[in-house]
Scaffold this motif. Structure first.
Motif, PDB file in Angstrom:
ATOM      1  N   GLN A 290       0.829  -1.210   0.000  1.00 40.29           N
ATOM      2  CA  GLN A 290       0.000   0.000   0.000  1.00 40.29           C
ATOM      3  C   GLN A 290       0.861   1.257   0.000  1.00 40.29           C
ATOM      4  O   GLN A 290       0.526   2.241  -0.674  1.00 40.29           O
ATOM      5  N   ARG A 291       1.971   1.239   0.738  1.00 39.57           N
ATOM      6  CA  ARG A 291       2.854   2.410   0.771  1.00 39.57           C
ATOM      7  C   ARG A 291       3.467   2.671  -0.599  1.00 39.57           C
ATOM      8  O   ARG A 291       3.471   3.814  -1.081  1.00 39.57           O
ATOM      9  N   ARG A 292       3.962   1.625  -1.265  1.00 36.74           N
ATOM     10  CA  ARG A 292       4.600   1.816  -2.569  1.00 36.74           C
ATOM     11  C   ARG A 292       3.568   2.213  -3.632  1.00 36.74           C
ATOM     12  O   ARG A 292       3.854   3.059  -4.490  1.00 36.74           O
ATOM     13  N   LEU A 293       2.384   1.626  -3.559  1.00 31.18           N
ATOM     14  CA  LEU A 293       1.355   1.977  -4.532  1.00 31.18           C
ATOM     15  C   LEU A 293       0.887   3.409  -4.328  1.00 31.18           C
ATOM     16  O   LEU A 293       0.626   4.142  -5.295  1.00 31.18           O
ATOM     17  N   GLY A 294       0.785   3.849  -3.060  1.00 28.04           N
ATOM     18  CA  GLY A 294       0.405   5.231  -2.786  1.00 28.04           C
ATOM     19  C   GLY A 294       1.424   6.221  -3.320  1.00 28.04           C
ATOM     20  O   GLY A 294       1.055   7.285  -3.844  1.00 28.04           O
ATOM     21  N   THR A 295       2.717   5.881  -3.216  1.00 30.54           N
ATOM     22  CA  THR A 295       3.765   6.759  -3.761  1.00 30.54           C
ATOM     23  C   THR A 295       3.624   6.900  -5.273  1.00 30.54           C
ATOM     24  O   THR A 295       3.753   8.010  -5.831  1.00 30.54           O
ATOM     25  N   LEU A 296       3.362   5.813  -5.951  1.00 37.01           N
ATOM     26  CA  LEU A 296       3.200   5.868  -7.397  1.00 37.01           C
ATOM     27  C   LEU A 296       1.985   6.711  -7.781  1.00 37.01           C
ATOM     28  O   LEU A 296       2.039   7.515  -8.731  1.00 37.01           O
ATOM     29  N   LYS A 297       0.896   6.560  -7.037  1.00 38.12           N
ATOM     30  CA  LYS A 297      -0.324   7.300  -7.372  1.00 38.12           C
ATOM     31  C   LYS A 297      -0.158   8.797  -7.116  1.00 38.12           C
ATOM     32  O   LYS A 297      -0.598   9.620  -7.939  1.00 38.12           O
ATOM     33  N   GLN A 298       0.487   9.137  -6.019  1.00 36.21           N
ATOM     34  CA  GLN A 298       0.650  10.546  -5.679  1.00 36.21           C
ATOM     35  C   GLN A 298       1.548  11.272  -6.679  1.00 36.21           C
ATOM     36  O   GLN A 298       1.363  12.472  -6.927  1.00 36.21           O
ATOM     37  N   ASN A 299       2.478  10.586  -7.268  1.00 36.22           N
ATOM     38  CA  ASN A 299       3.420  11.211  -8.212  1.00 36.22           C
ATOM     39  C   ASN A 299       3.032  10.961  -9.677  1.00 36.22           C
ATOM     40  O   ASN A 299       3.868  11.145 -10.565  1.00 36.22           O
ATOM     41  N   LEU A 300       1.784  10.567  -9.923  1.00 39.90           N
ATOM     42  CA  LEU A 300       1.246  10.409 -11.289  1.00 39.90           C
ATOM     43  C   LEU A 300       2.126   9.487 -12.140  1.00 39.90           C
ATOM     44  O   LEU A 300       2.603   9.835 -13.224  1.00 39.90           O
ATOM     45  N   TRP A 301       2.322   8.281 -11.605  1.00 38.73           N
ATOM     46  CA  TRP A 301       3.154   7.312 -12.337  1.00 38.73           C
ATOM     47  C   TRP A 301       2.516   6.939 -13.677  1.00 38.73           C
ATOM     48  O   TRP A 301       3.197   6.704 -14.662  1.00 38.73           O
ATOM     49  N   ILE A 302       1.196   6.890 -13.718  1.00 38.60           N
ATOM     50  CA  ILE A 302       0.477   6.606 -14.961  1.00 38.60           C
ATOM     51  C   ILE A 302       0.013   7.937 -15.539  1.00 38.60           C
ATOM     52  O   ILE A 302      -0.677   8.715 -14.862  1.00 38.60           O
ATOM     53  N   ASP A 303       0.391   8.235 -16.775  1.00 44.60           N
ATOM     54  CA  ASP A 303      -0.010   9.479 -17.428  1.00 44.60           C
ATOM     55  C   ASP A 303      -0.321   9.218 -18.893  1.00 44.60           C
ATOM     56  O   ASP A 303      -0.458   8.069 -19.317  1.00 44.60           O
ATOM     57  N   ARG A 304      -0.358  10.286 -19.687  1.00 48.86           N
ATOM     58  CA  ARG A 304      -0.740  10.161 -21.086  1.00 48.86           C
ATOM     59  C   ARG A 304       0.275   9.379 -21.917  1.00 48.86           C
ATOM     60  O   ARG A 304      -0.070   8.810 -22.955  1.00 48.86           O
ATOM     61  N   GLY A 305       1.507   9.333 -21.460  1.00 46.22           N
ATOM     62  CA  GLY A 305       2.535   8.590 -22.191  1.00 46.22           C
ATOM     63  C   GLY A 305       2.472   7.088 -21.959  1.00 46.22           C
ATOM     64  O   GLY A 305       3.103   6.317 -22.693  1.00 46.22           O
ATOM     65  N   THR A 306       1.723   6.644 -20.956  1.00 38.95           N
ATOM     66  CA  THR A 306       1.626   5.209 -20.657  1.00 38.95           C
ATOM     67  C   THR A 306       0.776   4.514 -21.725  1.00 38.95           C
ATOM     68  O   THR A 306      -0.321   4.968 -22.053  1.00 38.95           O
ATOM     69  N   ARG A 307       1.303   3.420 -22.234  1.00 38.11           N
ATOM     70  CA  ARG A 307       0.559   2.666 -23.243  1.00 38.11           C
ATOM     71  C   ARG A 307       0.119   1.287 -22.744  1.00 38.11           C
ATOM     72  O   ARG A 307      -0.822   0.711 -23.293  1.00 38.11           O
ATOM     73  N   VAL A 308       0.748   0.769 -21.728  1.00 41.43           N
ATOM     74  CA  VAL A 308       0.316  -0.504 -21.174  1.00 41.43           C
ATOM     75  C   VAL A 308       0.838  -0.616 -19.742  1.00 41.43           C
ATOM     76  O   VAL A 308       1.914  -0.113 -19.409  1.00 41.43           O
ATOM     77  N   LEU A 309       0.030  -1.283 -18.890  1.00 40.51           N
ATOM     78  CA  LEU A 309       0.402  -1.533 -17.503  1.00 40.51           C
ATOM     79  C   LEU A 309       0.194  -3.020 -17.225  1.00 40.51           C
ATOM     80  O   LEU A 309      -0.879  -3.563 -17.504  1.00 40.51           O
ATOM     81  N   PHE A 310       1.232  -3.654 -16.673  1.00 39.55           N
ATOM     82  CA  PHE A 310       1.169  -5.081 -16.345  1.00 39.55           C
ATOM     83  C   PHE A 310       1.227  -5.280 -14.832  1.00 39.55           C
ATOM     84  O   PHE A 310       2.013  -4.603 -14.148  1.00 39.55           O
ATOM     85  N   LEU A 311       0.415  -6.203 -14.328  1.00 42.87           N
ATOM     86  CA  LEU A 311       0.529  -6.681 -12.955  1.00 42.87           C
ATOM     87  C   LEU A 311       0.820  -8.176 -13.037  1.00 42.87           C
ATOM     88  O   LEU A 311      -0.047  -8.984 -13.408  1.00 42.87           O
ATOM     89  N   ASP A 312       2.059  -8.562 -12.693  1.00 44.13           N
ATOM     90  CA  ASP A 312       2.518  -9.949 -12.822  1.00 44.13           C
ATOM     91  C   ASP A 312       2.751 -10.551 -11.442  1.00 44.13           C
ATOM     92  O   ASP A 312       3.379  -9.914 -10.575  1.00 44.13           O
ATOM     93  N   PHE A 313       2.295 -11.759 -11.254  1.00 38.41           N
ATOM     94  CA  PHE A 313       2.583 -12.522 -10.035  1.00 38.41           C
ATOM     95  C   PHE A 313       2.301 -13.998 -10.304  1.00 38.41           C
ATOM     96  O   PHE A 313       1.610 -14.352 -11.272  1.00 38.41           O
ATOM     97  N   THR A 314       2.845 -14.849  -9.444  1.00 44.24           N
ATOM     98  CA  THR A 314       2.703 -16.296  -9.570  1.00 44.24           C
ATOM     99  C   THR A 314       2.280 -16.868  -8.231  1.00 44.24           C
ATOM    100  O   THR A 314       2.836 -16.498  -7.183  1.00 44.24           O
TER     101      THR A 314
END
Length: 805
Positions: A290-314
């Motif tokens: 939650q802390r790392r995801l909040g940091t990404l959200k607060q600093n606009l990690w996803i913007d207009r330049g993003t073309r794809v987002l992956f969430l990978d886990f096993t």
């Protein structure tokens, strides 16, 4: 083979008596030195010498034609080993014999070996999959895809449409599912129970990865350059943004290549994405994630330049020993919005745990041996047939199955080694991201390859049963109508592709099924099967939509499709008619029926009709319905029929006394045999062996005879006839022996006369003068000849005259 046939015909037509024939065959005995022990005796008779030579040549030709040795050749260790190897790998394509029985035996051996191969392959494929895989995938799909948002129960993963939806999903659905902290009673779980759905262990840490494109990746028209200063084109690997952005301090804000991340390409809905990008590992606890995801959200990690987002886990379920490699994909097209997709790869990477797994391991070893066996077999066939080998579809299918099997064997070894290395690295550092993506992808491709191998292996069964005329209906129909279908296909695809392009141009902007040309093709194929959305077409174009639908259904469904079915039906009718006219050859069913008849013969219930029918099929080597007496006699003698029975049987149907049975006469014989089958079975049930003359009696005469006398009287008469036949047979044998003896005496007398004549011709005057009067010597020789003639007469009557008497 033609030379063998000509030599056999020459021997058969040679006017030599039966005694000479027996003597020629009896003299064909080889001593320890490899020479004929009776060679000197044979040289004394020119006829026997010629016959012996022809018989010997015929025997050599027949044995060589069957692929063996004549016995006169010396056999060494290598020759014996080569013969053994050739026998193991003998196939229908490797044997030269035209004997139908040998052909059937070879086919049965091939079929048995192939059934073993197919059974082992099925054990392997069904051993590596189970229903648990489906249920495991389903529960994880329901958890991560079908679970609604906490603050908006109407939205799920499939409803993501904008940036905010992405963050809401990650915060309210993904993280609570990945890191379950509380039990259903709202109490904190124990560390051992902090698994996904209680049973699934999260391996390492999940990873978020995005790929971006540059700001200058597209061209803005001059009219809008002042109003639009930022432009991000559709994704392409050439315009990826590889510069740091945002905070520019960690892996989430800097670009990493695919080689650095050991990543692989992903085929999405909009494009194929590389294995690089910016990433953030979420950690192994909920608070850290939650802390790392909040940091990404607060600093606009996803913007207009993003073309794809992956969430990978096993995740791994130890109860059923299954891995599930999960990839949640959110694509950001240049049009705006978000297009979600996902991939669940449930695979069994650790193969050998239970007893069943070790049984599968044993099957894998057997499978490897069988693949090696078929590799040698194909090499031998290619060596013999050369280029014509590759003209057969079945041979190409053999090679395809072998290649797929070799690829699967190689990947199985690679998978075992790679999984062990990945698990060792994960145990050493449980806080790292375990990249099972590549292994899961290739495991899926391995499963696909095995599925194809099984499919082609089942289709290949037609190769071994295709000699049966009933089993050739499918292949004969397809091959016979190939030209008509090819001509129809040209006409069909012209019309079909015209409608596909028309639908794409008319409805491509509004109807999902026509969004591109390839999708339009599949949509129209679905319309043929009755799966269509008429209201969507009508709503897209209220005038041309209905016209398009009606004309397409009329021309393609009612006209073209029925033309195709008519072609298939007509061809199938022709093939059925041709098969009905074909003569029954000696097939696998006849081989097993004969074996069953041999077993029944051990208990005194042998069916002689089956023996005769089998002999007729084997005697008809040219499959034209006509056969000669010698052919039938040879096969009936092998089934313990006497010469007298064979003569009576053959003469009944040889109407023209040509010593050959025509096609019409053969059909009459088979019809009588079928008609008497029921009566013969009844006689067999009453423990009376059937004789061949009763088998060959026509049904009409049989019924008249049985209606005139009782069954007991008929049985008594039949036994008497059998005894008479036996007595006549012994008498014939004695007469034959006397004739042989007479012929021998006659030949001996002629030989002696010739010898003495030669002596008289070679005596010259000088030698006669030394020995005495020539007239006196000639008189002595003549007397000696007369004595020999008298001795022959006495010996014929059973007396032995004394010399000089």
């Amino acid at each position: 083979m033609e030379e063998t046939s000509r030599s056999l015909v020459t021997v058969a037509e040679r006017p030599i008596n039966s005694a000479a024939i027996r003597q020629a065959w009896d003299e064909h005995q080889v001593d320890q030195n490899g020479h004929n022990s009776n060679r000197r005796q044979t040289m004394d008779n020119p006829d026997l010498e010629a016959l012996h030579q022809e018989r010997s040549e015929s025997r050599h030709a027949i044995v060589e034609d069957l692929g063996g040795t004549t016995g006169d050749e010396k056999k060494g260790c290598w020759a014996s080993f080569s013969g053994c190897i050739t026998g193991i790998w003998t196939t229908r394509q490797l044997t030269n014999s035209k004997d139908r029985e040998i052909y059937v035996k070879t086919t049965i051996r091939e079929l048995i070996v192939y059934i073993i191969f197919l059974a082992v392959l099925c054990f392997l494929t069904f051993g590596m999959t189970s229903a648990n895989m489906y249920y495991f995938t389903k529960v994880l799909n329901d958890l991560f895809i079908a679970t609604p948002y906490q603050d908006n129960p109407k939205y799920t993963f499939n409803d993501i449409g904008e940036f905010q939806d992405v963050w809401d999903y990650l915060e309210t659905v993904a993280l609570p599912s990945l890191y379950p902290e509380a039990d259903y009673n709202d109490k904190e779980r124990k560390d051992m129970d902090k698994n996904i759905l209680y049973e699934c262990k999260l391996l390492g840490t999940p990873r978020l990865r995005q790929i971006r494109v540059r700001n200058d990746s597209c061209d803005i028209p001059d009219d809008f350059k002042r109003a639009i200063t930022v432009c991000y084109d559709v994704y392409s690997s050439y315009i990826e943004d590889k510069e740091p952005f945002g905070l520019m301090n960690t892996s989430a804000w800097t670009y990493h290549s695919a080689s650095q991340l050991l990543g692989s390409e992903h085929w999405g809905l909009l494009a194929t994405y590389s294995g690089g990008g910016s990433y953030e590992d979420l950690g192994v606890t909920l608070e850290e994630a939650q802390r790392r995801l909040g940091t990404l959200k607060q600093n606009l990690w996803i913007d207009r330049g993003t073309r794809v987002l992956f969430l990978d886990f096993t995740v791994y379920n130890g109860n059923i020993n299954l891995f599930c490699v999960i990839k949640l994909v959110m694509e950001f097209p240049a049009t705006g919005g978000v297009i979600p997709s996902y991939s669940f790869r449930t695979v069994k990477l650790i193969r050998y745990i239970t007893i069943l797994d070790y049984f599968i391991l044993a099957c894998e070893f057997i499978f490897c041996l069988l693949i090696l066996y078929y590799i040698v077999e194909e090499i031998l066939e290619i060596k013999k047939l050369k280029c014509p080998y590759f003209k057969s579809v079945w041979n190409m299918l053999d090679i395809l199955v072998i290649v797929i099997s070799l690829v699967c064997i190689g990947f199985s070894i690679y998978r075992t080694i790679s999984v062990e290395q990945l698990l060792q690295e994960l145990l050493m550092d449980p806080y790292r991201f375990p990249d099972f993506e590549v292994l899961g992808f290739y495991q899926t491709q391995y499963n696909n390859a095995v599925a194809l191998a099984v499919f082609f292996a089942w289709i290949k069964i037609f190769k071994y049963i295709s000699f049966n005329k009933t089993m050739t209906q499918l292949s004969s129909t397809l091959s016979k109508c190939a030209k008509d279908v090819a001509g129809f296909a040209v006409m069909f695809f012209i019309v079909f592709f015209a409608f596909a392009q028309l639908g794409y141009l008319l409805f491509g902007t509004q109807v999902e099924g026509f969004r591109d040309f390839a999708t339009s093709v599949f949509t129209l194929l679905r319309v043929i099967l009755g799966d269509f959305d008429f209201h969507a077409i009508e709503q897209a174009n209220r005038v041309l939509g209905p016209i398009f639908f009606i004309t397409y259904v009329f021309f393609v469904f009612f006209v073209l499709l029925n033309m195709f079915l008519a072609i298939i039906n007509d061809t199938y009718s022709e093939v059925k008619a041709e098969i009905a006219k074909q003569k029954n050859e000696f097939e696998i069913g006849d081989y097993f029926l004969r074996g069953y008849n041999n077993i029944m013969g051990k208990v005194g219930r042998r069916d002689k009709i089956i023996d005769i029918q089998t002999a007729i099929k084997l005697a008809d080597s040219n499959y034209d319905g006509s056969m000669g007496f010698e052919d039938i006699r040879k096969h009936l003698k092998q089934r313990n029929f006497s010469d007298l029975e064979i003569e009576m049987f053959f003469s009944k149907y040889d109407k023209d006394a040509s010593h050959d049975l025509s096609t019409k006469e053969t059909k009459l014989m088979l019809a009588d045999l079928e008609g008497d089958n029921a009566k013969l079975q009844k006689e067999s049930d009453n423990s009376r062996p059937a004789s061949i003359h009763s088998i060959s009696r026509p049904p009409s005469s049989m019924s008249q005879f049985t209606n005139g006398v009782s069954f007991e009287e008929f049985s008594v008469l039949s036994r008497r006839v059998d005894r008479m036949e036996h007595s006549i047979g012994s008498i014939v044998c004695k007469i034959d022996a006397v004739l042989v003896r007479l012929e021998g005496m006659e030949k001996s007398k002629v030989k002696r006369r010739e010898t003495m004549n030669k002596i008289l011709d070679t005596i010259d005057e000088k030698e006669a003068g030394e020995r005495g009067n020539p007239a006196q010597m000639e008189k002595l020789v003549r007397e000696e000849l007369a004595n020999w003639d008298a001795g022959s007469s006495f010996s014929l009557s059973g007396h032995s005259p004394k010399p000089g008497q």
